[in-house]
Design an enzyme around this catalytic site. Sequence first.
Site, mmCIF file in Angstrom:
data_model
loop_
_atom_site.group_PDB
_atom_site.id
_atom_site.type_symbol
_atom_site.label_atom_id
_atom_site.label_comp_id
_atom_site.label_asym_id
_atom_site.label_seq_id
_atom_site.Cartn_x
_atom_site.Cartn_y
_atom_site.Cartn_z
ATOM 1 N N ASP A 115 0.743 -1.215 0.143
ATOM 2 C CA ASP A 115 -0.025 -0.056 0.006
ATOM 3 C C ASP A 115 0.785 1.145 0.031
ATOM 4 O O ASP A 115 1.891 1.230 0.626
ATOM 5 C CB ASP A 115 -0.765 -0.182 1.149
ATOM 6 C CG ASP A 115 -2.091 0.970 1.177
ATOM 7 O OD1 ASP A 115 -1.766 2.236 1.012
ATOM 8 O OD2 ASP A 115 -3.341 0.430 1.114
ATOM 9 N N ASP A 120 3.719 1.489 -4.387
ATOM 10 C CA ASP A 120 2.688 2.061 -5.549
ATOM 11 C C ASP A 120 2.480 0.955 -6.577
ATOM 12 O O ASP A 120 3.372 0.767 -7.266
ATOM 13 C CB ASP A 120 3.334 3.320 -5.899
ATOM 14 C CG ASP A 120 2.501 4.020 -6.981
ATOM 15 O OD1 ASP A 120 1.369 3.190 -7.606
ATOM 16 O OD2 ASP A 120 2.563 5.338 -7.185
ATOM 17 N N VAL A 121 1.258 0.464 -6.779
ATOM 18 C CA VAL A 121 1.348 -0.576 -7.674
ATOM 19 C C VAL A 121 1.459 -0.166 -9.117
ATOM 20 O O VAL A 121 1.159 -0.830 -10.048
ATOM 21 C CB VAL A 121 -0.109 -1.462 -7.298
ATOM 22 C CG1 VAL A 121 -0.142 -2.170 -6.259
ATOM 23 C CG2 VAL A 121 -1.378 -0.663 -7.810
ATOM 24 N N TYR A 129 -14.444 5.374 -13.528
ATOM 25 C CA TYR A 129 -14.393 4.136 -12.472
ATOM 26 C C TYR A 129 -15.068 2.854 -13.239
ATOM 27 O O TYR A 129 -14.620 1.714 -13.174
ATOM 28 C CB TYR A 129 -15.306 4.435 -11.305
ATOM 29 C CG TYR A 129 -15.143 3.650 -10.181
ATOM 30 C CD1 TYR A 129 -14.137 3.403 -9.564
ATOM 31 C CD2 TYR A 129 -16.376 2.742 -9.962
ATOM 32 C CE1 TYR A 129 -13.833 2.580 -8.468
ATOM 33 C CE2 TYR A 129 -16.453 2.024 -8.719
ATOM 34 C CZ TYR A 129 -15.261 1.789 -7.911
ATOM 35 O OH TYR A 129 -15.240 1.038 -7.147
ATOM 36 N N LYS A 169 -13.467 -0.583 -13.824
ATOM 37 C CA LYS A 169 -13.799 -1.941 -13.141
ATOM 38 C C LYS A 169 -14.538 -2.979 -14.114
ATOM 39 O O LYS A 169 -14.372 -4.110 -13.927
ATOM 40 C CB LYS A 169 -14.736 -1.600 -12.029
ATOM 41 C CG LYS A 169 -14.053 -0.737 -10.907
ATOM 42 C CD LYS A 169 -13.175 -1.464 -10.251
ATOM 43 C CE LYS A 169 -12.718 -0.714 -9.018
ATOM 44 N NZ LYS A 169 -11.586 -1.515 -8.321
ATOM 45 N N THR A 219 -16.160 2.227 3.873
ATOM 46 C CA THR A 219 -14.766 2.329 3.940
ATOM 47 C C THR A 219 -14.465 4.019 3.573
ATOM 48 O O THR A 219 -15.426 4.694 3.151
ATOM 49 C CB THR A 219 -14.163 1.567 2.751
ATOM 50 O OG1 THR A 219 -14.547 2.397 1.577
ATOM 51 C CG2 THR A 219 -14.352 0.019 2.716
HETATM 52 N N1 NAD Z 1 -15.989 1.117 -0.811
HETATM 53 C C1 NAD Z 1 -16.692 0.748 -1.798
HETATM 54 O O1 NAD Z 1 -18.058 0.983 -1.703
HETATM 55 C C2 NAD Z 1 -16.296 -0.212 -3.024
HETATM 56 C C3 NAD Z 1 -17.417 -0.697 -3.588
HETATM 57 C C4 NAD Z 1 -17.131 -1.548 -4.861
HETATM 58 C C5 NAD Z 1 -15.638 -1.651 -5.289
HETATM 59 N N2 NAD Z 1 -14.473 -1.054 -4.244
HETATM 60 C C6 NAD Z 1 -13.246 -1.481 -4.763
HETATM 61 O O2 NAD Z 1 -12.669 -1.945 -3.685
HETATM 62 C C7 NAD Z 1 -11.233 -1.599 -3.645
HETATM 63 C C8 NAD Z 1 -10.796 -1.027 -2.181
HETATM 64 O O3 NAD Z 1 -11.571 0.136 -1.816
HETATM 65 P P1 NAD Z 1 -12.006 0.649 -0.401
HETATM 66 O O4 NAD Z 1 -13.435 1.049 -0.140
HETATM 67 O O5 NAD Z 1 -11.321 -0.507 0.563
HETATM 68 O O6 NAD Z 1 -10.978 1.868 -0.409
HETATM 69 P P2 NAD Z 1 -9.905 2.439 0.795
HETATM 70 O O7 NAD Z 1 -9.574 3.748 -0.047
HETATM 71 O O8 NAD Z 1 -10.297 2.423 1.821
HETATM 72 O O9 NAD Z 1 -8.706 1.696 0.668
HETATM 73 C C9 NAD Z 1 -7.746 1.866 -0.575
HETATM 74 C C10 NAD Z 1 -6.433 1.498 -0.227
HETATM 75 O O10 NAD Z 1 -5.526 1.378 -1.736
HETATM 76 C C11 NAD Z 1 -4.539 2.212 -1.425
HETATM 77 N N3 NAD Z 1 -3.813 2.721 -2.540
HETATM 78 C C12 NAD Z 1 -4.204 3.724 -3.252
HETATM 79 N N4 NAD Z 1 -3.567 3.778 -4.505
HETATM 80 C C13 NAD Z 1 -2.467 2.814 -4.313
HETATM 81 C C14 NAD Z 1 -1.321 2.757 -5.196
HETATM 82 N N5 NAD Z 1 -1.335 3.268 -6.433
HETATM 83 N N6 NAD Z 1 -0.757 1.688 -4.741
HETATM 84 C C15 NAD Z 1 -0.936 0.865 -3.741
HETATM 85 N N7 NAD Z 1 -1.837 1.273 -2.740
HETATM 86 C C16 NAD Z 1 -2.787 2.347 -3.139
HETATM 87 C C17 NAD Z 1 -4.917 3.181 -0.619
HETATM 88 O O11 NAD Z 1 -3.724 4.039 0.051
HETATM 89 C C18 NAD Z 1 -5.897 2.783 0.454
HETATM 90 O O12 NAD Z 1 -5.165 2.196 1.521
HETATM 91 C C19 NAD Z 1 -11.092 -0.638 -4.665
HETATM 92 O O13 NAD Z 1 -10.641 -1.107 -5.770
HETATM 93 C C20 NAD Z 1 -12.442 0.159 -4.654
HETATM 94 O O14 NAD Z 1 -12.748 0.327 -6.075
HETATM 95 C C21 NAD Z 1 -14.975 -0.401 -3.230
#
Ligand code: NAD
Length: 252
Positions: A34, A56-57, A147, A151, A182
């Site tokens: 992360d 950073d991925v 987005y 996705k 989140t």
């Molecule tokens: N929360 C929702 O409602 C929801 C719904 C559908 C899908 N998602 C997907 O689930 C995944 C996680 O989302 P979340 O809600 O837990 O978000 P979040 O913001 O709580 O966590 C995301 C994490 O990714 C890290 N990150 C961001 N850019 C990065 C990079 N370049 N390299 C490494 N790490 C990086 C951030 O530091 C953070 O810790 C995402 O792909 C999001 O699109 C979330």
Amino acid sequence: MTGRTAVVSGGASGIGAATAALLLDRGWNVVTADLRDAGAETREPSGAVRLPVRADVTDEADLDRLARRTRDRFGRVDAVVTCAGTADNAPVREVTPARFSRTLALNLVGTFALCRLFVDDLAAARGSIVTVSSVSGLRGSPDRAAYAASKGGVVALTRQLAVELAAEPVRVNCVAPGSTLTPLVASAQGDERTRRAILDAIPLGRYAEPREIAEVIAFLAGDGAAFVTGQVWGVDGGQLADAGWKHPEAAR
Ligand SMILES: NC(=O)c1ccc[n+]([C@@H]2O[C@H](COP(=O)([O-])OP(=O)(O)OC[C@H]3O[C@@H](n4cnc5c(N)ncnc54)[C@H](O)[C@@H]3O)[C@@H](O)[C@H]2O)c1
């Protein structure tokens, strides 16, 4: 050097953090990758080890370092979970190609890069990948051009990798969460009226807890799903099954 090992991107927050915690509880060693992760390795009550790697991925040098540290510490990778992602929601006229590309670079290219990085390790372990799409990858909704495209790409990539890597064998599956409590959702879903409109579209009538998404990810990652590959599993309170209208008396 014993025990199963998972690499979880985005493991410092939200769904990634819940997934890391659940896998650790169940005895998996977990490498969290992360932007925000740092600090020392810890040993959990289960005996499993958590190794946070700041990475950073979207950055090749970071990915190389992540692979090196993972292999040096654990010597194997049984699962890769790609939770790192972002949501940059805006009406289509405001989404410049540069903005669109930034979202794709993280959500889609970053997902691909992490999967590719560990293909040999996963093949050696007969392991699996779990990608993270979204309801937005499968259905249209307001302000989601970049987005949704990113996705939807994750869904196509999942199916492609599942077919291409089946002979190794590496299984590849995807979860498509609905709205989950989140930090990402807190920042991306804006005002109270938007939140209410989103809630109205969820048959179970509430947002998911991160742990509820993590449970499905952990299932797909593990041996219980040994014959499951190429699947997209909605974890959405029924949203993807809904035709989108309610009996007038039931409308909230
Ligand atoms: N929360 C929702 O409602 C929801 C719904 C559908 C899908 N998602 C997907 O689930 C995944 C996680 O989302 P979340 O809600 O837990 O978000 P979040 O913001 O709580 O966590 C995301 C994490 O990714 C890290 N990150 C961001 N850019 C990065 C990079 N370049 N390299 C490494 N790490 C990086 C951030 O530091 C953070 O810790 C995402 O792909 C999001 O699109 C979330």
